[in-house]
Design a protein around this motif. Structure first.
Motif, short mmCIF file in Angstrom:
data_model
loop_
_atom_site.label_atom_id
_atom_site.label_comp_id
_atom_site.label_asym_id
_atom_site.label_seq_id
_atom_site.Cartn_x
_atom_site.Cartn_y
_atom_site.Cartn_z
N PHE A 120 -8.37 3.63 -2.64
CA PHE A 120 -8.42 3.77 -3.56
C PHE A 120 -8.37 5.36 -3.55
O PHE A 120 -7.93 6.65 -3.91
N ILE A 121 -8.90 5.95 -1.61
CA ILE A 121 -9.18 7.16 -1.52
C ILE A 121 -7.79 7.28 -1.06
O ILE A 121 -7.22 8.30 -1.02
N GLN A 122 -7.27 6.74 -0.24
CA GLN A 122 -5.25 6.97 0.09
C GLN A 122 -5.07 7.27 -1.71
O GLN A 122 -3.42 8.15 -1.33
N ALA A 123 -5.05 6.83 -2.43
CA ALA A 123 -4.44 6.53 -3.14
C ALA A 123 -4.75 8.39 -4.09
O ALA A 123 -3.74 8.83 -4.43
N VAL A 124 -5.55 8.37 -4.07
CA VAL A 124 -5.96 9.89 -4.51
C VAL A 124 -5.59 10.63 -3.70
O VAL A 124 -5.17 12.02 -4.12
N PHE A 125 -5.26 11.05 -1.92
CA PHE A 125 -4.86 11.92 -1.05
C PHE A 125 -3.40 12.29 -1.69
O PHE A 125 -3.81 12.99 -1.56
N ILE A 126 -2.83 11.15 -1.57
CA ILE A 126 -1.43 10.97 -2.31
C ILE A 126 -1.02 11.42 -2.99
O ILE A 126 -0.28 12.44 -3.88
N LEU A 127 -1.75 11.07 -4.68
CA LEU A 127 -1.40 12.10 -6.14
C LEU A 127 -2.78 13.73 -5.88
O LEU A 127 -1.26 14.24 -5.91
N SER A 128 -3.40 14.35 -4.64
CA SER A 128 -4.01 15.54 -5.04
C SER A 128 -2.01 15.95 -3.82
O SER A 128 -2.03 16.91 -3.85
N LEU A 129 -1.60 15.34 -2.45
CA LEU A 129 -0.65 16.47 -2.55
C LEU A 129 0.43 16.26 -3.19
O LEU A 129 1.21 17.81 -3.07
N LEU A 130 0.69 14.74 -4.80
CA LEU A 130 2.13 15.53 -5.70
C LEU A 130 1.97 16.33 -6.13
O LEU A 130 2.44 17.37 -6.28
N THR A 131 0.38 16.21 -6.55
CA THR A 131 0.07 17.91 -7.38
C THR A 131 -0.04 19.44 -6.39
O THR A 131 0.41 20.03 -7.75
N ILE A 132 -0.13 18.91 -5.46
CA ILE A 132 -0.20 20.33 -4.75
C ILE A 132 1.18 20.67 -4.55
O ILE A 132 1.87 22.03 -4.89
N ILE A 133 2.77 19.64 -4.58
CA ILE A 133 3.83 19.45 -4.32
C ILE A 133 5.00 20.30 -5.28
O ILE A 133 5.32 21.25 -5.50
N ILE A 134 3.94 20.08 -7.20
CA ILE A 134 4.40 20.24 -8.08
C ILE A 134 4.43 21.70 -8.35
O ILE A 134 4.86 22.16 -8.28
N ALA A 135 2.23 22.28 -8.09
CA ALA A 135 2.01 23.36 -8.01
C ALA A 135 2.66 24.20 -7.24
O ALA A 135 3.50 25.21 -8.12
N ILE A 136 3.68 24.29 -6.17
CA ILE A 136 4.16 24.78 -5.89
C ILE A 136 5.44 24.79 -5.96
O ILE A 136 6.12 26.15 -5.93
N LYS A 137 6.07 24.29 -6.18
CA LYS A 137 7.50 24.12 -7.03
C LYS A 137 7.63 25.06 -8.51
O LYS A 137 8.92 25.52 -8.38
N ARG A 138 6.63 24.87 -9.08
CA ARG A 138 5.98 25.24 -10.90
C ARG A 138 5.73 26.84 -10.21
O ARG A 138 6.47 27.84 -10.98
N SER A 139 5.39 27.45 -8.95
CA SER A 139 5.27 28.63 -8.56
C SER A 139 6.31 30.22 -8.25
O SER A 139 7.35 28.99 -8.06
#
Length: 139
Positions: A120-139
């Protein structure tokens, strides 16, 4: 949970963190201060959390040493990601990660189903990284 799986998770997490650091270093001109603060807090906090839980599962009777190690790992990781942006973010990332690093071995010692929680924690880590990368792409 087998020892080799825990070691494999630690290796993959370290590789992901190093890869993310160089990616964020390359695109730091696109990243604002608030997103930089979130990056520092997520990377440092997850490094402290994952290292504390995985190490306490690997070495269950070395509680004090694992707490110190996970606090140092979290603080250094949060600080390094914070230094990409400015000193205020450095302080926030390092202190947040140190607090999480202090608490993570306590979480690891009371787990009833460690394999489920680690996944579960590994999945949260990967999802948070994907969210950050998407936020970087949008900025």
């Amino acid at each position: 949970m087998g020892n080799i799986v825990i070691i494999l998770f630690m290796y993959v997490d370290i590789c992901i963190a190093i890869g993310c650091y160089f990616y964020f270093l390359r695109v730091k001109k696109k990243i604002g201060l608030q997103l930089g603060m979130n990056i520092s807090m997520v990377m440092g906090g997850m490094a402290g959390l994952l290292s504390g839980i995985l190490l306490i599962l690997q070495f269950p009777f070395h509680f004090t040493l694992i707490t110190v190690i996970s606090t140092i790992i979290g603080g250094i990781t949060g600080g390094l990601f914070g230094l990409l942006f400015n000193y205020q973010i450095f302080v926030m990332g390092a202190t947040n990660a140190m607090v999480i690093g202090l608490m993570s071995p306590m979480i690891g010692t009371v787990l009833e189903m460690p394999s489920v929680y680690v996944w579960f924690i590994q999945a949260v880590f990967i999802l948070s990284l994907l969210t950050i990368i998407i936020a970087i792409k949008r900025s």
